[in-house]
Write a protein that holds these residues in place. Structure first.
Motif, PDB file in Angstrom:
ATOM      1  N   LYS A  13      51.343  -7.200  38.087  1.00 34.04           N
ATOM      2  CA  LYS A  13      52.005  -8.442  38.475  1.00 34.04           C
ATOM      3  C   LYS A  13      53.457  -8.469  37.999  1.00 34.04           C
ATOM      4  N   SER A  14      54.362  -8.778  38.904  1.00 31.46           N
ATOM      5  CA  SER A  14      55.796  -8.961  38.662  1.00 31.46           C
ATOM      6  C   SER A  14      56.552  -7.665  38.389  1.00 31.46           C
ATOM      7  N   CYS A  15      55.878  -6.509  38.508  1.00 25.90           N
ATOM      8  CA  CYS A  15      56.578  -5.232  38.374  1.00 25.90           C
ATOM      9  C   CYS A  15      56.890  -4.676  39.761  1.00 25.90           C
ATOM     10  N   ARG A  16      57.459  -3.473  39.819  1.00 20.33           N
ATOM     11  CA  ARG A  16      57.932  -2.885  41.070  1.00 20.33           C
ATOM     12  C   ARG A  16      56.794  -2.706  42.075  1.00 20.33           C
ATOM     13  N   ASP A  17      57.152  -2.765  43.319  1.00 16.31           N
ATOM     14  CA  ASP A  17      56.189  -2.636  44.409  1.00 16.31           C
ATOM     15  C   ASP A  17      55.971  -1.176  44.795  1.00 16.31           C
ATOM     16  N   ILE A  18      54.905  -0.948  45.567  1.00 16.82           N
ATOM     17  CA  ILE A  18      54.639   0.356  46.174  1.00 16.82           C
ATOM     18  C   ILE A  18      54.496   0.135  47.673  1.00 16.82           C
ATOM     19  N   ASP A  19      55.381   0.738  48.462  1.00 17.62           N
ATOM     20  CA  ASP A  19      55.282   0.654  49.917  1.00 17.62           C
ATOM     21  C   ASP A  19      54.249   1.661  50.412  1.00 17.62           C
ATOM     22  N   LEU A  20      53.403   1.230  51.329  1.00 19.36           N
ATOM     23  CA  LEU A  20      52.294   2.044  51.818  1.00 19.36           C
ATOM     24  C   LEU A  20      52.383   2.221  53.331  1.00 19.36           C
ATOM     25  N   ARG A  21      51.882   3.336  53.794  1.00 20.96           N
ATOM     26  CA  ARG A  21      51.720   3.530  55.239  1.00 20.96           C
ATOM     27  C   ARG A  21      50.423   2.911  55.733  1.00 20.96           C
ATOM     28  N   GLU A  22      49.413   2.868  54.860  1.00 23.03           N
ATOM     29  CA  GLU A  22      48.157   2.199  55.201  1.00 23.03           C
ATOM     30  C   GLU A  22      47.529   1.666  53.926  1.00 23.03           C
ATOM     31  N   ALA A  23      46.676   0.657  54.079  1.00 28.88           N
ATOM     32  CA  ALA A  23      46.023   0.040  52.933  1.00 28.88           C
ATOM     33  C   ALA A  23      44.693  -0.538  53.375  1.00 28.88           C
ATOM     34  N   THR A  24      43.774  -0.628  52.442  1.00 30.26           N
ATOM     35  CA  THR A  24      42.485  -1.264  52.696  1.00 30.26           C
ATOM     36  C   THR A  24      42.627  -2.746  52.407  1.00 30.26           C
ATOM     37  N   VAL A  25      42.154  -3.583  53.328  1.00 32.52           N
ATOM     38  CA  VAL A  25      42.201  -5.015  53.095  1.00 32.52           C
ATOM     39  C   VAL A  25      40.832  -5.474  52.586  1.00 32.52           C
ATOM     40  N   THR A  26      40.834  -6.260  51.521  1.00 27.46           N
ATOM     41  CA  THR A  26      39.609  -6.765  50.911  1.00 27.46           C
ATOM     42  C   THR A  26      39.751  -8.263  50.689  1.00 27.46           C
ATOM     43  N   ALA A  27      38.660  -8.896  50.277  1.00 23.23           N
ATOM     44  CA  ALA A  27      38.707 -10.328  49.979  1.00 23.23           C
ATOM     45  C   ALA A  27      39.686 -10.627  48.854  1.00 23.23           C
ATOM     46  N   PHE A  28      39.947  -9.633  47.962  1.00 23.87           N
ATOM     47  CA  PHE A  28      40.853  -9.810  46.833  1.00 23.87           C
ATOM     48  C   PHE A  28      42.299  -9.476  47.188  1.00 23.87           C
ATOM     49  N   GLY A  29      42.547  -9.014  48.410  1.00 24.12           N
ATOM     50  CA  GLY A  29      43.879  -8.596  48.812  1.00 24.12           C
ATOM     51  C   GLY A  29      43.899  -7.127  49.175  1.00 24.12           C
ATOM     52  N   LEU A  30      45.084  -6.546  49.209  1.00 25.00           N
ATOM     53  CA  LEU A  30      45.219  -5.144  49.592  1.00 25.00           C
ATOM     54  C   LEU A  30      44.771  -4.220  48.466  1.00 25.00           C
ATOM     55  N   LYS A  31      44.323  -3.014  48.871  1.00 28.52           N
ATOM     56  CA  LYS A  31      43.902  -1.986  47.921  1.00 28.52           C
ATOM     57  C   LYS A  31      44.371  -0.643  48.427  1.00 28.52           C
ATOM     58  N   HIS A  32      44.787   0.221  47.502  1.00 27.20           N
ATOM     59  CA  HIS A  32      45.163   1.604  47.828  1.00 27.20           C
ATOM     60  C   HIS A  32      44.431   2.519  46.863  1.00 27.20           C
ATOM     61  N   GLY A 267      37.241  -4.178  53.896  1.00 30.42           N
ATOM     62  CA  GLY A 267      37.201  -2.718  53.939  1.00 30.42           C
ATOM     63  C   GLY A 267      37.929  -2.119  55.122  1.00 30.42           C
ATOM     64  N   GLU A 268      38.441  -2.941  56.031  1.00 32.67           N
ATOM     65  CA  GLU A 268      39.202  -2.437  57.178  1.00 32.67           C
ATOM     66  C   GLU A 268      40.515  -1.801  56.709  1.00 32.67           C
ATOM     67  N   ILE A 269      40.907  -0.726  57.366  1.00 31.44           N
ATOM     68  CA  ILE A 269      42.180  -0.071  57.059  1.00 31.44           C
ATOM     69  C   ILE A 269      43.271  -0.674  57.931  1.00 31.44           C
ATOM     70  N   LEU A 270      44.312  -1.187  57.298  1.00 33.84           N
ATOM     71  CA  LEU A 270      45.501  -1.652  58.001  1.00 33.84           C
ATOM     72  C   LEU A 270      46.564  -0.560  57.903  1.00 33.84           C
ATOM     73  N   TYR A 271      47.429  -0.459  58.907  1.00 34.39           N
ATOM     74  CA  TYR A 271      48.460   0.580  58.859  1.00 34.39           C
ATOM     75  C   TYR A 271      49.752   0.091  59.494  1.00 34.39           C
ATOM     76  N   VAL A 272      50.837   0.648  59.037  1.00 34.19           N
ATOM     77  CA  VAL A 272      52.153   0.304  59.574  1.00 34.19           C
ATOM     78  C   VAL A 272      52.222   0.737  61.034  1.00 34.19           C
ATOM     79  N   GLY A 273      52.692  -0.154  61.888  1.00 38.25           N
ATOM     80  CA  GLY A 273      52.736   0.102  63.326  1.00 38.25           C
ATOM     81  C   GLY A 273      51.520  -0.422  64.060  1.00 38.25           C
ATOM     82  N   GLN A 274      50.549  -0.915  63.364  1.00 35.53           N
ATOM     83  CA  GLN A 274      49.311  -1.404  63.985  1.00 35.53           C
ATOM     84  C   GLN A 274      49.600  -2.675  64.794  1.00 35.53           C
TER      85      GLN A 274
END
Length: 282
Positions: A13-32, A267-274
């Motif tokens: 929390k509040s530290c630098r971000d990580i840009d992803l090409r794809e991520a798993t979406v969960t009830a708790f938010g994104l996961k990599h 558990g669905e995979i989201l991806y950039v360009g989708q």
């Protein structure tokens, strides 16, 4: 056709971000891999969370997800390795407070505490969200639905459209000011191919089998005034946003972006360009 243009994870929390090409979406938010968004947090000696609101230098703390660990780096510091495997059963816990919630969290140990204390110049510790803890988003905005979240400010995900940032930047440039990058606003999802602030009027977004619900406009704090590359203040966009983004639904708070929850498709995979489909709230 609207698309997802950016996916961003904030492991600490509040530290630098990580840009992803794809991520798993969960009830708790994104996961990599095995790392969830805002799964870790820095707290002071009383267990109160720290953020860029009071410690702008947190923007310079850079996590990198590896196969079995998270590498954390900061200027002038040797790298810190934080295990990502589930903690052992007898790992010590701390009572930590984030806004109105006080919950139990795993303590990440003295080495991590010393590293973060030296980096930020104040006594603090790194903690990890415990699966035994339960923290829910406000039911006022989730239609009385139980929506879990980790160490986010209040909701599992934040969504902003590229059009909204482009609109703000046009206003800044018209005043001879500098355009701002999206990372000033720290969203998890950025969508493109929609009009500026169209997200304010979207009920749900369908992305593959995942259905996301946009539930609450995001009221803005001073963090967008912090340059995420330098950890220094300025320029501050809030005075411009104040002229056209005051929201009476939130007691005239300045809003930019919309807090978002997952309705279906854990558990669905989201991806950039989708490509995505938007359902308006009208």
């Amino acid at each position: 056709m609207p698309t997802i243009s950016n996916l961003t994870l904030y492991p600490i929390k509040s530290c630098r971000d990580i840009d992803l090409r794809e991520a798993t979406v969960t009830a708790f938010g994104l996961k990599h891999q095995q790392v969830h968004d805002r799964q870790w947090m820095v707290v002071d000696s009383a267990g109160q969370f720290l953020s860029q609101r009071s410690h702008a230098a947190m923007a310079l703390i850079v996590p990198t997800v590896q196969s079995d660990a998270m590498l954390v780096q900061a200027p002038g510091m040797a790298p810190l390795t934080v295990p990502t495997a589930p903690p052992a059963p007898l790992t010590p816990t701390l009572a930590v407070t984030i806004w109105d919630d006080t919950i139990s969290a795993y303590d990440c140990g003295d080495q991590a505490a010393a590293w973060f204390s030296q980096t930020l110049g104040t006594p603090c510790r790194l903690v990890r969200f415990s699966p035994a803890a339960l923290r829910l988003a406000s039911k006022k905005w989730t239609n009385d639905r139980d929506v879990p979240t980790l160490f986010s400010d209040g909701y599992p995900m934040l969504l902003i459209s590229q059009g909204s940032l482009d609109d703000l930047n046009r206003k800044l440039l018209a005043q001879g000011r500098t355009a701002l990058p999206m990372n000033r606003f720290r969203p998890n999802l950025v969508i493109d191919g929609v009009d500026a602030f169209e997200e304010d009027f979207v009920a749900t977004i369908q992305a593959g089998s995942a259905c996301l619900q946009l539930v609450k406009p995001c009221s803005r704090c001073p963090v967008p005034s912090i340059d995420q590359a330098t950890g220094k203040y300025g320029p501050d966009p809030l005075d411009i946003l104040m002229t056209y983004r005051v929201n009476p639904r939130l007691n005239d708070a300045i809003t930019f972006g919309v807090n978002t929850i997952l309705l279906e498709g854990d558990g669905e995979i989201l991806y950039v360009g989708q490509e995505i489909a938007l359902e308006l709230a009208f």
